[in-house]
Scaffold this active site. Structure first.
Site: not given
Ligand code: GLY
Length: 569
Positions: A101, A374, A416, A446, A466-467
């Site tokens: 991340r 995503t 986010d 997510s 899809g967020g």
């Molecule tokens: N950017 C969307 C997520 O990581 O949830």
């Protein structure tokens, strides 16, 4: 050579061919026995399959797929982003997760997106400040270091070729480019790469990315250092400096992807292995399945209104608790047991509204007392190693910023974070102090790459883009397949629904009129997201494994998907 000898050689060759003959099958939903690759772009699927056929394992294929997607899926997967990978190693029967991340730059501040008390959405989503320090290259590098069989360079070469020689823009990418032309026109390099004489490129045009090919070349040569140090890092830091961005060479030099302990929990006779924080996906999935274990759903109809009511009540509880208690575990003490304990799920289940849909005010996650707390692709190889990976820039084309001279499109993952309490982000998610902006912190995600096991063997490899809808898409694919006994394809294709506590409506795909009327009578406010609208309620890449038959299922919700399966006869 005598005639007999050459006849013998021909015969041996034919036999050898026969012994080693393999059949390759490709399509939206395909079956095979030995290996399977499902990604959102057919060129990346082909790259992954080729790596497997050259002796690479599922991890090699995944690394190669990620780099290929970084070229052919600029809207979702560039190396300016981040992601999560779940790995099952067959010979040791162990599972691993890698967190790559993005992190907030060291100079990020809590209120950096607040203008006159309000979150400035443009700053958070479409500026040089929108980006966290990218994690993708580091994550892929450490995956390869631990598990890779083929040389690193060999995994990147197909992507260098795709970037240097170009590929034909499909209709899916072509229409997305038109939709986001303004975003891509913001930088000089965006105009150079994505436009022809001032016109945004479209379906059928060739997309050549020479700077990106050169950046990939440096990564092929120097490993992660080809991105986080040297020329690439220097170009990123200097472009950031020129444009009031925050990512510096020391942010890049100090970035680290991490192996994290997987979230692993049982649901009936399944063991579900998925991604833990800083993704919210795994823990929310655990909580929702733990609560569902208490329920007696109507197994003959997934869309029985009562099934939808109970499942959406459970979704609401899970997302409300996400708001209150989740952030980067390196910065915030997440109450894991809140999400993982079966006792807690039982207690929460007593608070479900069973007659009509709850309203947001019915549940205050901050008052809840607990004892302590995503694009996606799926791969399995002939040894049984499995990889489930979700990677992202956040929204389409990320911040739209392309770092001069690198071809690297940057993420807008800073959105986010919870930029301010009670002010939702792009996905209408709320957050708390747990997910406030802090230097070097990872924003809550997510993304939910998941492998479901029955006994020791993978049963489902899945995940979604899809967020906020990713988590409930994964939930429904598993429920549809295991609980409602739908076929692999039906499990993916069945219209989905999603409730995230805030906003106060049930998002749903195509439901028939009777079901809509029944749901309205249960007190739901409904919001239709057609399956092809704005990533719908998640787009998945899944592999189901039935009695050693691998079924690859691409999602019909987007066009360029391809599954390729191989059977060695
Ligand atoms: N950017 C969307 C997520 O990581 O949830």
């Amino acid at each position: 050579m005598s005639l007999n000898k050459s006849f013998l050689l021909v015969l041996l060759f034919a036999l050898f061919q026969n012994i080693n003959s393999e059949s390759t099958i490709s399509g939206k939903t395909v079956q095979a026995s030995d290996s399977m690759v499902v990604t959102r772009h057919f060129l990346a699927t082909e790259v992954g399959n080729t790596i497997l056929q050259k002796g690479g394992n599922a991890i090699d294929a995944s690394v190669a797929i990620s780099f290929a997607l970084s070229v052919v899926l600029p809207q979702a997967a560039p190396i300016g982003g981040g992601g999560f990978m779940v790995i099952h190693e067959a010979n040791t029967n162990q599972n691993f997760t890698i967190d790559y991340r993005e992190t907030a730059p060291a100079r990020a501040t809590r209120d950096m997106f607040i203008t006159e008390g309000i979150v400035n959405r443009e700053l958070a989503l479409e500026s040089y400040l929108s980006s966290g320090t990218p994690g993708t290259v580091y994550g892929l590098f450490i995956a390869h270091q631990k598990f890779g069989k083929l040389p690193w360079r060999q995994l990147i070469e197909p992507s260098i070729t795709l970037a240097r020689e170009g590929f034909v823009i499909t209709e899916t990418l072509g229409t997305t480019l038109i939709d986001y032309a303004d975003k891509l026109a913001k930088t000089k390099d965006g105009k150079k790469i994505f436009f022809n004489d001032g016109q945004i490129k479209s379906t059928g045009d060739l997309l050549v990315q020479t700077d990106l090919a050169n950046t990939l070349e440096r990564i092929a040569r120097f490993g992660a250092a080809g991105f986080y140090k040297g020329k690439t890092a220097m170009l990123i830091a200097s472009d950031m400096r020129k444009n009031n961005g925050l990512i510096s060479s020391s942010d890049l030099r100090n970035y680290k992807a991490k192996y994290r302990k997987p979230v692993s929990f049982n649901y009936k006779d399944l063991n579900i292995v998925t991604m833990g924080p800083p993704s919210s996906g795994g823990l929310l999935l655990a909580l929702m399945f733990n609560m569902l274990e208490e329920e007696d759903l109507n197994k003959t109809n997934p869309h029985d209104p009562n099934n939808i009511l109970i499942t959406s009540e459970i979704m609401q509880k899970a997302y409300a608790l996400r708001t209150a208690y989740m952030g980067d575990p390196d910065f915030y003490d997440i109450p894991y047991s809140l999400f993982l304990s079966k006792d807690n799920a039982r207690l929460l289940s007593t608070q479900l509204n069973r007659d009509k849909s709850s309203q947001k005010a019915d549940f205050d996650p901050y008052k809840y007392k607990f004892k302590e707390n995503t694009t996606h692709y799926s791969v399995i190889d002939s040894e049984g190693n499995a990889v489930s990976t979700t990677t992202t820039l956040n929204t389409a084309f990320g911040s739209g910023v392309i770092i001069e001279g690198t071809g690297v499109l940057m993420n807008n993952e800073m959105d986010d974070f919870a930029a301010a309490p009670n002010q939702p982000n792009y996905f209408e998610l709320l957050g708390s102090q747990a997910n406030q902006i802090e230097p070097n912190k990872r924003p809550l995600s997510s993304m939910t790459p998941t492998i479901v096991f029955k006994g020791d063997k993978p049963l489902i490899i899945t995940g979604a883009q899809g967020g906020s809808r990713i988590i409930t898409a994964v939930l429904q694919v598993i429920l549809n397949y295991y609980e409602y006994q739908l076929s692999a394809q039906e499990s993916v294709y069945l219209p989905r629904y999603h409730h995230q506590w805030n906003p106060e409506y049930l998002m749903h795909e195509d439901f028939d009129e009777n079901l809509i009327a029944e749901l309205e009578s249960l007190g739901f406010s409904l919001f239709l997201r057609t399956p092809t609208y704005d990533y719908s309620n998640g787009i998945t890449s899944s592999i189901m494994i039935e009695e050693d038959v691998l079924i690859g299922v691409s999602d019909f919700r987007s066009d360029d998907f391809l599954a390729i399966g191989v059977t060695n006869e």
